[in-house]
Scaffold this active site. Structure first.
Site, PDB file in Angstrom:
ATOM      1  N   GLY A 279       0.848  -1.327  -0.003  1.00 48.04           N
ATOM      2  CA  GLY A 279       0.006   0.075   0.014  1.00 48.04           C
ATOM      3  C   GLY A 279       0.915   1.161   0.038  1.00 48.04           C
TER       4      GLY A 279
ATOM      5  N   CYS B  64     -25.360  16.854  -8.180  1.00 48.42           N
ATOM      6  CA  CYS B  64     -26.318  17.530  -7.419  1.00 48.42           C
ATOM      7  C   CYS B  64     -25.923  17.259  -5.631  1.00 48.42           C
ATOM      8  CB  CYS B  64     -27.763  17.283  -7.497  1.00 48.42           C
ATOM      9  SG  CYS B  64     -28.590  18.180  -8.867  1.00 48.42           S
ATOM     10  N   GLU B  65     -24.776  17.593  -5.706  1.00 48.18           N
ATOM     11  CA  GLU B  65     -24.081  17.311  -4.187  1.00 48.18           C
ATOM     12  C   GLU B  65     -23.172  18.511  -3.742  1.00 48.18           C
ATOM     13  OE1 GLU B  65     -24.588  14.871  -2.007  1.00 48.18           O
ATOM     14  OE2 GLU B  65     -25.549  13.493  -2.890  1.00 48.18           O
TER      15      GLU B  65
ATOM     16  N   TYR C 259     -12.828  10.263   1.115  1.00 46.12           N
ATOM     17  CA  TYR C 259     -11.819  10.083   2.024  1.00 46.12           C
ATOM     18  C   TYR C 259     -11.132  11.422   2.123  1.00 46.12           C
ATOM     19  CZ  TYR C 259     -11.409   5.480   0.485  1.00 46.12           C
ATOM     20  OH  TYR C 259     -11.477   4.085   0.129  1.00 46.12           O
TER      21      TYR C 259
ATOM     22  N   PRO D 238       2.077  -3.623  -3.784  1.00 48.79           N
ATOM     23  CA  PRO D 238       2.481  -2.175  -3.883  1.00 48.79           C
ATOM     24  C   PRO D 238       1.273  -1.215  -3.898  1.00 48.79           C
ATOM     25  CG  PRO D 238       3.688  -3.474  -5.610  1.00 48.79           C
ATOM     26  CD  PRO D 238       2.843  -4.087  -5.106  1.00 48.79           C
ATOM     27  N   GLY D 239       0.049  -1.783  -4.304  1.00 48.75           N
ATOM     28  CA  GLY D 239      -1.392  -1.263  -4.432  1.00 48.75           C
ATOM     29  C   GLY D 239      -1.450  -0.137  -5.315  1.00 48.75           C
ATOM     30  N   ARG D 240      -1.613   1.067  -5.060  1.00 51.79           N
ATOM     31  CA  ARG D 240      -1.912   2.301  -5.967  1.00 51.79           C
ATOM     32  C   ARG D 240      -0.393   2.652  -6.707  1.00 51.79           C
ATOM     33  NH1 ARG D 240      -4.444   6.130  -2.175  1.00 51.79           N
ATOM     34  NH2 ARG D 240      -5.005   4.341  -1.027  1.00 51.79           N
TER      35      ARG D 240
END
Length: 467
Positions: free
Chosen positions: A275, A392-393, A365, A318-320
């Site tokens: 990660g 619409c947020e 996040y 390694p993840g991302r």
């Protein structure tokens, strides 16, 4: 907010953005570590993989994910070579399509999947199932049956219920399945609470402290259809140093040694997770894969010497860190709104034609991103801006704070770097938006890997639309 005769930007406590954010001296200069290695600007136009982004947009429209193939492959090789002697598992959940699965295989990496859909994509790409690891905290019996039948190289078991299911599957199929036992070493990674995965109060793995991990190992050893490879640990995502790994490795290796002493079993492998972090903003400073490998290897060697056990074969995830920096997302500006706040400060809202449907991470996040004007040069001074989506947020924010040219206007292209991980894979049809395409660029050639969704795609599962 105090006022100042020279304007809001000079007042104490004025709207300046985070402390680490600095206005650029030149809008045409990219911060290298935020972008893929081939990205640069020519007369204000962003070029990636030898392809002009404005020209690309003329063909595929916006929003669009632009994937730098050469950069992706180079990062894969950097982890493969930096962690020589390890097994390196690419994270399918970060971003996966058949072409990317083939790139991963060609660069000599293994692959993590965590759903039947991801497994299907990998197998459709011709990925060797023996090099696939299957993750997940709630694998169903049909999913496990398929994984075993296809010859998946390792299943990372996550609960006693899953062990029951897997035992039934292997007995019914008459097959043996290699497994790793995922353990929670009780380490608090310095990251967002939703992506910290090794502390005790979360859904993954067997607790070392509570004794569940040792009991899970006993169960695996006793099961005739299960082959114990070793222990698996993952402390979280977006990790920048090895301090957390040191504590985790000490606890996991202590259990590794305990298994040898109490059960007389030598486990041949161990997965340290990974990660590893990437640069989303200038505040982030990722470590080099070779440096990470050196530090993690020293940690394991030291602990194994202290425990008097042989070093297991190591694997990492390694993840991302491979696909994240290799991709950017390109949007078209639709509106620019300057809103005066209390005390005279002004926030500039730059609305683009995408948003939380193609990048949910900012809302989910509170993630930070950067961006740049991608379609022209500008001599205008930098203005602190907030790039927002069209949904619409109120929380539909793409980039919380960034300096863009003060003359940014409708029709401009804005590109956001480091969107390769979890953006397309977590994309949705919120507000019935159509998910963007993924276009690979290399040596001046653009190739669509995943096409843009169409209205027909959107209505395909709406049975009322076909009456």
């Amino acid at each position: 907010m105090p006022t100042h005769e020279a304007g809001w930007a000079h007042a104490d406590g004025a709207l300046r953005g985070p402390a680490w954010l600095r206005p650029p001296a030149d809008h045409d200069v990219l911060v290298d570590r935020l972008w893929s290695t081939t990205a640069h600007k020519v007369d204000g136009e962003l070029v990636v993989g030898g392809v002009s982004v404005p020209d690309l947009v003329a063909d595929v429209n916006t929003p669009a994910y632009v994937l730098d193939e050469a950069d992706f492959r180079a990062r894969a090789r950097a982890f493969r070579d930096g962690f020589a002697g390890y097994d390196v598992y690419y994270a399918g959940k970060a971003f996966l399509c058949t072409a990317v699965a083939r790139w991963v295989a060609e660069e000599g990496l293994s692959l993590d999947v965590c759903s039947d859909g991801e497994l299907t994509v990998a197998l459709r790409a011709g990925f060797d199932p023996a090099r696939i690891g299957y993750h997940g905290n709630n694998k169903t019996e049909p999913e496990l049956r398929r994984a075993v039948a296809e010859g998946v190289g390792r299943v990372i078991v996550d609960s006693f219920d899953e062990l029951d299911r897997l035992e039934r599957v292997t007995v019914s199929l008459g097959r043996s399945q290699p497994v790793m036992v995922r353990v929670t070493p009780g380490v608090e990674a310095h990251t967002h609470e939703y992506i910290a995965t090794a502390h005790e109060d979360q859904k993954f793995g067997f607790s070392i402290t509570a004794g569940d991990a040792l009991e899970a190992v006993r169960r695996v050893v006793a099961a005739p259809g299960l082959e114990l490879l070793g222990l698996h640990s993952h402390i979280g995502s977006q990790i920048f140093d090895t301090s957390g790994f040191e504590v985790a490795a000490r606890r996991v290796l202590a259990l590794h040694a305990q298994v040898g002493t109490e059960l007389g079993v030598t486990m041949p492998e161990m997965d340290l997770g990974g990660g590893f972090g990437i640069a989303y903003t200038t505040e982030d400073d990722p470590a080099d894969p070779a440096q990470l490998a050196t530090e993690m290897t020293k940690i394991v060697e030291h602990e194994c010497r202290a425990l008097g056990v042989a070093e297991p074969r190591l694997s990492i995830e390694p993840g991302r860190a491979i696909v994240g920096p290799a991709m950017c997302t390109v949007y078209t500006v639709g509106t620019v709104k300057r809103v005066e706040l209390d005390g005279g400060a002004v926030r500039t809202y730059v609305s683009v034609d995408g948003g939380m449907s193609d990048n949910i991470r900012t809302a989910l996040y509170d993630a930070d991103y950067s961006c740049t004007l991608a379609s022209r040069t500008s001599a205008a001074p930098p203005a602190l801006s907030r790039v927002v989506g069209k949904h619409c947020e109120a929380g539909d924010i793409v980039v919380q704070d960034e300096f863009l040219p003060a003359d940014v206007r409708p029709g401009d292209l804005v590109a956001v770097p480091s969107t390769g991980a979890y953006c397309r894979s977590m994309a949705s049809n919120y507000n019935h938006a159509l998910r963007p395409p993924v276009v690979a660029v290399r040596d001046g050639v653009a190739t669509t890997l995943v096409r843009r969704e169409t209205v027909d795609d959107l209505l395909a599962t709406d049975l009322g639309a076909h009456e």
